[in-house]
Scaffold this active site. Structure first.
Site, short mmCIF file in Angstrom:
data_model
loop_
_atom_site.label_atom_id
_atom_site.label_comp_id
_atom_site.label_asym_id
_atom_site.label_seq_id
_atom_site.Cartn_x
_atom_site.Cartn_y
_atom_site.Cartn_z
N HIS A 282 -40.18 12.77 -16.47
CA HIS A 282 -39.11 12.56 -15.50
C HIS A 282 -39.45 11.47 -14.50
O HIS A 282 -38.88 11.41 -13.42
CB HIS A 282 -38.79 13.87 -14.77
CG HIS A 282 -38.25 14.94 -15.66
ND1 HIS A 282 -37.96 16.22 -15.21
CD2 HIS A 282 -37.96 14.94 -16.99
CE1 HIS A 282 -37.52 16.95 -16.22
NE2 HIS A 282 -37.50 16.20 -17.31
N GLY A 283 -40.42 10.63 -14.84
CA GLY A 283 -40.75 9.50 -13.99
C GLY A 283 -41.63 9.86 -12.81
O GLY A 283 -42.29 10.90 -12.78
#
Length: 426
Positions: A282-283
Protein backbone atom coordinates in the site's frame (compact mmCIF):
# COMPACT_ATOMS: atom_id res chain seq x y z
CA UNK A 1 93.23 -1.34 42.18
CA UNK A 2 89.65 -0.07 41.91
CA UNK A 3 90.15 0.45 38.21
CA UNK A 4 91.21 -3.18 37.77
CA UNK A 5 88.17 -4.43 39.65
CA UNK A 6 85.87 -2.49 37.37
CA UNK A 7 87.52 -3.93 34.26
CA UNK A 8 87.30 -7.42 35.69
CA UNK A 9 83.59 -7.01 36.43
CA UNK A 10 82.89 -5.84 32.87
CA UNK A 11 84.84 -8.79 31.47
CA UNK A 12 82.91 -11.29 33.60
CA UNK A 13 79.59 -9.81 32.49
CA UNK A 14 80.62 -10.04 28.85
CA UNK A 15 81.64 -13.68 29.23
CA UNK A 16 78.35 -14.54 30.96
CA UNK A 17 76.29 -12.87 28.19
CA UNK A 18 78.26 -14.68 25.49
CA UNK A 19 77.69 -18.01 27.22
CA UNK A 20 73.96 -17.32 27.58
CA UNK A 21 73.59 -16.39 23.91
CA UNK A 22 75.38 -19.55 22.75
CA UNK A 23 73.18 -21.73 24.93
CA UNK A 24 70.05 -20.02 23.68
CA UNK A 25 71.20 -20.37 20.07
CA UNK A 26 71.85 -24.06 20.66
CA UNK A 27 68.34 -24.52 22.10
CA UNK A 28 66.76 -22.82 19.13
CA UNK A 29 68.71 -24.94 16.66
CA UNK A 30 67.97 -28.17 18.51
CA UNK A 31 64.26 -27.45 19.01
CA UNK A 32 63.24 -25.87 15.71
CA UNK A 33 66.02 -26.59 13.17
CA UNK A 34 67.03 -22.99 12.43
CA UNK A 35 70.74 -23.25 11.52
CA UNK A 36 71.26 -19.50 11.74
CA UNK A 37 70.30 -19.50 15.39
CA UNK A 38 67.67 -16.80 14.87
CA UNK A 39 64.72 -16.15 17.20
CA UNK A 40 62.13 -16.44 14.41
CA UNK A 41 60.52 -19.60 15.77
CA UNK A 42 60.28 -18.24 19.29
CA UNK A 43 58.60 -15.10 17.94
CA UNK A 44 56.22 -17.23 15.88
CA UNK A 45 55.26 -19.25 18.93
CA UNK A 46 54.60 -16.06 20.84
CA UNK A 47 52.42 -14.68 18.00
CA UNK A 48 50.43 -17.90 17.74
CA UNK A 49 49.84 -17.91 21.48
CA UNK A 50 48.57 -14.33 21.24
CA UNK A 51 46.23 -15.33 18.41
CA UNK A 52 44.94 -18.23 20.50
CA UNK A 53 44.32 -15.92 23.44
CA UNK A 54 42.55 -13.45 21.14
CA UNK A 55 40.36 -16.16 19.67
CA UNK A 56 39.57 -17.46 23.13
CA UNK A 57 38.64 -13.97 24.19
CA UNK A 58 36.44 -13.71 21.08
CA UNK A 59 34.66 -16.92 22.11
CA UNK A 60 34.26 -15.60 25.61
CA UNK A 61 32.47 -12.47 24.39
CA UNK A 62 29.88 -14.46 22.39
CA UNK A 63 26.84 -16.38 23.61
CA UNK A 64 25.79 -19.06 21.12
CA UNK A 65 22.25 -20.37 21.52
CA UNK A 66 23.46 -23.90 20.71
CA UNK A 67 25.40 -23.92 23.97
CA UNK A 68 22.17 -23.44 25.91
CA UNK A 69 20.26 -26.38 24.49
CA UNK A 70 18.85 -25.00 21.24
CA UNK A 71 18.53 -27.75 18.60
CA UNK A 72 17.85 -25.77 15.46
CA UNK A 73 16.09 -28.67 13.75
CA UNK A 74 12.93 -26.68 12.95
CA UNK A 75 10.79 -29.05 15.05
CA UNK A 76 12.04 -28.79 18.63
CA UNK A 77 10.78 -25.84 20.67
CA UNK A 78 13.90 -23.73 21.24
CA UNK A 79 12.16 -20.94 23.17
CA UNK A 80 13.59 -21.75 26.62
CA UNK A 81 17.09 -22.22 25.21
CA UNK A 82 16.92 -18.75 23.65
CA UNK A 83 15.68 -17.23 26.89
CA UNK A 84 18.53 -18.82 28.87
CA UNK A 85 21.08 -17.69 26.29
CA UNK A 86 19.68 -14.15 26.32
CA UNK A 87 19.80 -13.98 30.13
CA UNK A 88 23.46 -14.96 30.05
CA UNK A 89 24.33 -12.58 27.23
CA UNK A 90 22.49 -9.62 28.71
CA UNK A 91 23.60 -10.00 32.32
CA UNK A 92 27.30 -10.83 31.86
CA UNK A 93 30.04 -8.21 31.69
CA UNK A 94 32.26 -8.67 28.64
CA UNK A 95 29.66 -10.45 26.51
CA UNK A 96 29.07 -8.39 23.39
CA UNK A 97 27.46 -10.88 20.96
CA UNK A 98 24.24 -12.90 21.04
CA UNK A 99 24.71 -15.41 18.24
CA UNK A 100 22.26 -17.53 16.20
CA UNK A 101 24.31 -19.79 13.87
CA UNK A 102 23.56 -20.33 10.20
CA UNK A 103 22.35 -23.54 8.61
CA UNK A 104 19.72 -24.16 11.29
CA UNK A 105 16.05 -23.33 11.87
CA UNK A 106 15.01 -22.43 15.40
CA UNK A 107 11.34 -22.88 16.29
CA UNK A 108 10.17 -20.22 18.74
CA UNK A 109 7.03 -19.30 20.59
CA UNK A 110 6.50 -15.68 21.66
CA UNK A 111 9.83 -14.53 23.13
CA UNK A 112 10.89 -11.37 24.93
CA UNK A 113 14.49 -10.14 24.81
CA UNK A 114 14.58 -7.48 27.51
CA UNK A 115 17.37 -5.21 28.73
CA UNK A 116 19.06 -3.17 29.92
CA UNK A 117 22.16 -5.24 29.21
CA UNK A 118 25.64 -4.84 30.68
CA UNK A 119 27.80 -4.96 27.56
CA UNK A 120 25.78 -6.57 24.76
CA UNK A 121 26.26 -4.86 21.40
CA UNK A 122 25.31 -7.37 18.70
CA UNK A 123 22.26 -9.56 18.05
CA UNK A 124 23.58 -11.71 15.22
CA UNK A 125 21.05 -13.80 13.30
CA UNK A 126 22.67 -16.13 10.79
CA UNK A 127 20.12 -18.95 10.88
CA UNK A 128 16.31 -18.88 10.60
CA UNK A 129 13.97 -17.91 13.43
CA UNK A 130 10.69 -19.69 12.69
CA UNK A 131 7.42 -18.85 14.44
CA UNK A 132 5.21 -21.50 15.96
CA UNK A 133 2.12 -22.10 13.84
CA UNK A 134 -0.03 -22.85 16.90
CA UNK A 135 -1.93 -19.75 17.89
CA UNK A 136 -2.28 -21.14 21.41
CA UNK A 137 1.52 -20.84 21.80
CA UNK A 138 1.22 -17.05 21.94
CA UNK A 139 0.65 -15.86 25.49
CA UNK A 140 1.31 -12.39 24.16
CA UNK A 141 -1.09 -11.94 21.26
CA UNK A 142 0.55 -8.66 20.20
CA UNK A 143 4.18 -9.79 19.86
CA UNK A 144 6.18 -12.74 18.61
CA UNK A 145 9.76 -11.45 19.01
CA UNK A 146 10.05 -8.43 21.30
CA UNK A 147 13.39 -6.67 21.79
CA UNK A 148 13.29 -3.84 24.31
CA UNK A 149 15.31 -1.54 26.57
CA UNK A 150 18.74 -2.21 25.03
CA UNK A 151 20.91 0.69 23.86
CA UNK A 152 23.74 0.77 21.31
CA UNK A 153 22.64 -2.49 19.69
CA UNK A 154 23.16 -3.88 16.19
CA UNK A 155 20.66 -6.44 14.87
CA UNK A 156 22.43 -8.06 11.94
CA UNK A 157 21.19 -10.81 9.64
CA UNK A 158 24.44 -11.21 7.71
CA UNK A 159 23.70 -12.80 4.34
CA UNK A 160 21.73 -15.76 5.73
CA UNK A 161 19.59 -14.56 8.66
CA UNK A 162 15.81 -14.93 8.28
CA UNK A 163 12.85 -14.12 10.51
CA UNK A 164 9.83 -16.16 9.37
CA UNK A 165 6.48 -15.38 11.01
CA UNK A 166 4.63 -18.30 9.36
CA UNK A 167 1.62 -16.02 9.28
CA UNK A 168 -0.76 -18.04 7.11
CA UNK A 169 -2.72 -19.45 10.07
CA UNK A 170 -3.29 -15.89 11.31
CA UNK A 171 -4.29 -14.54 7.91
CA UNK A 172 -6.88 -17.30 7.49
CA UNK A 173 -8.52 -16.22 10.74
CA UNK A 174 -8.51 -12.50 9.97
CA UNK A 175 -11.84 -10.72 9.59
CA UNK A 176 -10.38 -9.04 6.49
CA UNK A 177 -10.10 -12.45 4.83
CA UNK A 178 -13.11 -14.19 6.41
CA UNK A 179 -15.95 -11.76 7.20
CA UNK A 180 -17.49 -14.31 9.57
CA UNK A 181 -14.45 -14.13 11.88
CA UNK A 182 -14.20 -11.57 14.69
CA UNK A 183 -11.65 -8.81 14.20
CA UNK A 184 -8.82 -9.62 16.59
CA UNK A 185 -5.18 -8.67 16.85
CA UNK A 186 -2.29 -10.80 15.65
CA UNK A 187 1.37 -10.72 16.72
CA UNK A 188 3.95 -8.41 15.19
CA UNK A 189 6.88 -10.51 13.98
CA UNK A 190 9.66 -8.26 15.32
CA UNK A 191 9.02 -5.39 17.71
CA UNK A 192 11.88 -3.01 18.51
CA UNK A 193 10.80 -1.05 21.58
CA UNK A 194 12.48 1.70 23.59
CA UNK A 195 15.91 1.33 22.01
CA UNK A 196 18.50 4.07 21.51
CA UNK A 197 21.27 3.99 18.91
CA UNK A 198 19.87 0.98 17.07
CA UNK A 199 21.30 -0.44 13.84
CA UNK A 200 19.24 -3.00 11.90
CA UNK A 201 20.97 -4.37 8.80
CA UNK A 202 21.06 -7.27 6.34
CA UNK A 203 17.86 -8.75 7.75
CA UNK A 204 15.28 -10.85 5.92
CA UNK A 205 11.76 -10.87 7.34
CA UNK A 206 8.88 -12.72 5.74
CA UNK A 207 5.27 -13.80 6.25
CA UNK A 208 4.64 -11.97 9.51
CA UNK A 209 1.55 -12.81 11.48
CA UNK A 210 0.64 -9.12 11.19
CA UNK A 211 3.15 -6.22 11.13
CA UNK A 212 6.60 -7.41 10.05
CA UNK A 213 8.91 -4.92 11.84
CA UNK A 214 7.58 -2.36 14.31
CA UNK A 215 9.87 0.40 15.60
CA UNK A 216 8.30 2.01 18.66
CA UNK A 217 9.54 4.63 21.11
CA UNK A 218 13.09 4.52 19.77
CA UNK A 219 15.73 7.18 19.07
CA UNK A 220 18.62 7.22 16.60
CA UNK A 221 17.77 4.25 14.38
CA UNK A 222 19.45 3.11 11.17
CA UNK A 223 17.79 0.44 9.02
CA UNK A 224 19.64 -0.72 5.91
CA UNK A 225 19.58 -3.57 3.42
CA UNK A 226 16.46 -5.26 4.74
CA UNK A 227 14.22 -7.40 2.55
CA UNK A 228 10.62 -7.87 3.68
CA UNK A 229 8.15 -10.12 1.88
CA UNK A 230 4.61 -11.44 2.22
CA UNK A 231 1.78 -12.15 -0.25
CA UNK A 232 0.00 -9.10 -1.59
CA UNK A 233 -3.30 -10.26 -0.05
CA UNK A 234 -1.91 -10.94 3.45
CA UNK A 235 -3.85 -8.66 5.85
CA UNK A 236 -2.20 -5.95 7.97
CA UNK A 237 1.34 -7.09 7.18
CA UNK A 238 2.94 -3.63 7.16
CA UNK A 239 6.61 -3.91 6.25
CA UNK A 240 8.11 -1.34 8.63
CA UNK A 241 5.84 0.40 11.12
CA UNK A 242 7.23 3.50 12.87
CA UNK A 243 5.64 5.29 15.81
CA UNK A 244 6.84 7.62 18.60
CA UNK A 245 10.36 7.41 17.20
CA UNK A 246 12.82 10.18 16.38
CA UNK A 247 15.85 10.33 14.10
CA UNK A 248 15.46 7.33 11.81
CA UNK A 249 17.13 6.47 8.53
CA UNK A 250 15.85 3.65 6.27
CA UNK A 251 17.91 2.89 3.17
CA UNK A 252 18.64 0.29 0.47
CA UNK A 253 15.62 -1.84 1.32
CA UNK A 254 13.10 -3.88 -0.66
CA UNK A 255 9.58 -4.38 0.70
CA UNK A 256 6.73 -6.31 -0.88
CA UNK A 257 3.81 -7.11 1.40
CA UNK A 258 0.06 -6.99 1.96
CA UNK A 259 -0.22 -3.56 3.59
CA UNK A 260 1.88 -0.40 3.82
CA UNK A 261 5.49 -0.91 2.82
CA UNK A 262 6.30 1.72 5.45
CA UNK A 263 3.67 3.12 7.82
CA UNK A 264 4.47 6.29 9.73
CA UNK A 265 2.36 7.17 12.74
CA UNK A 266 2.08 9.58 15.65
CA UNK A 267 5.27 10.85 17.25
CA UNK A 268 7.55 10.19 14.27
CA UNK A 269 10.08 12.97 13.71
CA UNK A 270 13.08 13.30 11.41
CA UNK A 271 12.63 10.22 9.26
CA UNK A 272 14.84 9.82 6.20
CA UNK A 273 14.01 7.15 3.58
CA UNK A 274 16.43 6.51 0.73
CA UNK A 275 16.63 3.95 -2.06
CA UNK A 276 13.42 2.05 -1.29
CA UNK A 277 11.69 -0.46 -3.54
CA UNK A 278 8.01 -1.09 -2.75
CA UNK A 279 5.54 -3.51 -4.26
CA UNK A 280 3.21 -5.19 -3.80
CA UNK A 281 1.77 -3.21 -0.91
CA UNK A 282 0.00 0.00 0.00
CA UNK A 283 2.97 2.29 -0.51
CA UNK A 284 4.47 4.70 2.02
CA UNK A 285 1.73 5.93 4.32
CA UNK A 286 1.87 8.73 6.83
CA UNK A 287 -0.99 7.70 9.07
CA UNK A 288 -3.57 6.91 9.74
CA UNK A 289 -3.52 9.87 12.15
CA UNK A 290 -6.16 11.23 14.51
CA UNK A 291 -8.19 8.04 14.97
CA UNK A 292 -10.69 8.03 17.85
CA UNK A 293 -10.42 11.84 18.08
CA UNK A 294 -6.77 11.64 19.13
CA UNK A 295 -3.96 14.18 18.73
CA UNK A 296 -1.21 13.22 16.31
CA UNK A 297 2.05 14.93 15.38
CA UNK A 298 4.37 13.90 12.55
CA UNK A 299 7.12 16.08 11.08
CA UNK A 300 10.40 16.06 9.21
CA UNK A 301 9.69 13.20 6.79
CA UNK A 302 11.97 12.98 3.74
CA UNK A 303 11.55 10.27 1.11
CA UNK A 304 14.35 10.67 -1.44
CA UNK A 305 14.72 7.89 -3.99
CA UNK A 306 12.00 5.25 -4.23
CA UNK A 307 10.39 2.95 -6.77
CA UNK A 308 6.80 1.72 -6.52
CA UNK A 309 5.62 -1.13 -8.73
CA UNK A 310 2.03 -2.38 -8.84
CA UNK A 311 1.23 -1.01 -5.40
CA UNK A 312 -2.17 0.23 -4.27
CA UNK A 313 -0.69 3.60 -3.32
CA UNK A 314 2.51 5.48 -3.87
CA UNK A 315 2.99 8.24 -1.30
CA UNK A 316 -0.01 8.74 0.96
CA UNK A 317 -1.06 10.90 3.90
CA UNK A 318 -4.24 9.74 5.62
CA UNK A 319 -6.04 11.24 8.60
CA UNK A 320 -9.37 10.67 10.30
CA UNK A 321 -11.93 13.37 10.82
CA UNK A 322 -12.26 14.36 14.47
CA UNK A 323 -8.55 14.20 15.18
CA UNK A 324 -6.17 17.08 15.77
CA UNK A 325 -2.48 17.89 15.52
CA UNK A 326 -0.26 18.29 12.47
CA UNK A 327 1.50 16.40 9.69
CA UNK A 328 4.05 18.87 8.35
CA UNK A 329 7.45 19.45 6.76
CA UNK A 330 7.26 16.46 4.42
CA UNK A 331 9.20 15.82 1.20
CA UNK A 332 8.60 13.15 -1.44
CA UNK A 333 11.22 13.42 -4.17
CA UNK A 334 13.02 11.46 -6.88
CA UNK A 335 10.35 8.77 -7.10
CA UNK A 336 9.31 6.43 -9.91
CA UNK A 337 5.77 5.00 -10.10
CA UNK A 338 4.95 1.99 -12.28
CA UNK A 339 1.28 1.01 -12.60
CA UNK A 340 0.35 2.42 -9.18
CA UNK A 341 -3.34 2.84 -8.34
CA UNK A 342 -3.01 6.06 -6.31
CA UNK A 343 0.43 7.51 -6.97
CA UNK A 344 -0.07 10.69 -4.90
CA UNK A 345 -2.81 10.96 -2.31
CA UNK A 346 -3.77 13.05 0.71
CA UNK A 347 -6.99 11.93 2.39
CA UNK A 348 -8.11 13.97 5.40
CA UNK A 349 -11.43 12.14 5.38
CA UNK A 350 -10.04 8.64 5.76
CA UNK A 351 -12.56 6.11 7.05
CA UNK A 352 -12.12 2.38 7.58
CA UNK A 353 -15.53 1.84 9.19
CA UNK A 354 -18.93 1.22 7.72
CA UNK A 355 -19.99 4.82 8.33
CA UNK A 356 -18.04 7.93 9.32
CA UNK A 357 -19.87 11.08 10.38
CA UNK A 358 -18.78 14.58 9.43
CA UNK A 359 -16.79 16.12 12.31
CA UNK A 360 -15.55 19.57 13.23
CA UNK A 361 -11.80 18.95 13.63
CA UNK A 362 -8.99 17.40 11.60
CA UNK A 363 -5.25 16.85 11.63
CA UNK A 364 -3.68 19.80 9.81
CA UNK A 365 -1.57 18.81 6.77
CA UNK A 366 0.89 21.45 5.61
CA UNK A 367 4.22 22.13 3.93
CA UNK A 368 4.36 19.03 1.70
CA UNK A 369 6.66 18.91 -1.33
CA UNK A 370 6.30 16.46 -4.27
CA UNK A 371 9.37 16.83 -6.50
CA UNK A 372 10.75 14.87 -9.46
CA UNK A 373 8.03 12.22 -9.48
CA UNK A 374 7.24 10.31 -12.66
CA UNK A 375 5.57 7.15 -13.89
CA UNK A 376 2.17 5.70 -14.64
CA UNK A 377 -1.15 5.47 -12.84
CA UNK A 378 -3.20 2.27 -12.86
CA UNK A 379 -6.44 4.24 -12.33
CA UNK A 380 -8.10 7.29 -13.84
CA UNK A 381 -6.96 9.51 -10.96
CA UNK A 382 -3.21 9.92 -10.49
CA UNK A 383 -3.28 12.71 -7.91
CA UNK A 384 -5.87 12.99 -5.14
CA UNK A 385 -6.02 15.80 -2.59
CA UNK A 386 -9.16 15.13 -0.54
CA UNK A 387 -8.68 17.72 2.17
CA UNK A 388 -10.85 18.98 5.01
CA UNK A 389 -13.21 21.87 4.38
CA UNK A 390 -12.47 23.46 7.76
CA UNK A 391 -8.77 22.52 7.88
CA UNK A 392 -7.70 22.60 4.21
CA UNK A 393 -4.27 21.34 3.19
CA UNK A 394 -1.71 24.16 3.20
CA UNK A 395 1.57 24.84 1.38
CA UNK A 396 1.33 21.88 -1.02
CA UNK A 397 3.94 22.04 -3.80
CA UNK A 398 4.10 19.97 -7.00
CA UNK A 399 7.45 20.41 -8.77
CA UNK A 400 8.41 18.49 -11.91
CA UNK A 401 5.69 15.86 -11.52
CA UNK A 402 4.75 13.81 -14.57
CA UNK A 403 2.40 10.86 -14.01
CA UNK A 404 0.70 9.46 -17.07
CA UNK A 405 -2.65 7.73 -17.32
CA UNK A 406 -4.77 9.69 -14.85
CA UNK A 407 -6.17 13.07 -13.92
CA UNK A 408 -5.94 15.14 -10.72
CA UNK A 409 -8.73 15.49 -8.14
CA UNK A 410 -8.07 18.41 -5.80
CA UNK A 411 -10.44 19.46 -3.02
CA UNK A 412 -9.87 22.09 -0.33
CA UNK A 413 -6.20 22.53 -1.14
CA UNK A 414 -4.01 25.36 -2.36
CA UNK A 415 -1.40 23.88 -4.70
CA UNK A 416 1.72 25.64 -5.92
CA UNK A 417 2.89 24.13 -9.22
CA UNK A 418 6.50 24.52 -10.35
CA UNK A 419 8.22 23.34 -13.50
CA UNK A 420 6.42 20.71 -15.56
CA UNK A 421 3.38 19.30 -13.73
CA UNK A 422 1.01 16.70 -15.18
CA UNK A 423 -1.75 16.14 -14.34
CA UNK A 424 -2.57 19.57 -12.96
CA UNK A 425 -4.95 20.53 -10.18
CA UNK A 426 -5.79 23.84 -11.84
Amino acid sequence: MARCCELLAVLLCFLLMLSWCEALSSNVDDGYGHEDGSFESDSLIKLNNEDILRLKSSDDDTVNVLNFGAKGDGKTDDTQAFKKAWKKACSTNGVTNFFVPKGKTFLLKSTRFKGPCKSLRNFQIRGTLSASTKRSDYKDKNHWLLLEDVNNLSVDGGSTGIINGNGKIWWQNSCKIDKSKPCTTAPTALTLYNLKNLNVKNLRVKNAQQIQISIEKCNNVVVSNVVITAPGDSPNTDGIHITNTQNIRVSKSDIGTGDDCISIEDGTQNLQIYDLTCGPGHGISIGSLGDDNSKSYVSGINVDGAKFSGSDNGVRIKTYQGGSGTAKNIKFQNIRMENVKNPIIIDQNYCDKDTCEEQESAVQVKNVLYKNISGTSATNVAITFNCSEKYPCQEIVLENVNIKGGSASCKNVNVNERGTVSPKCS
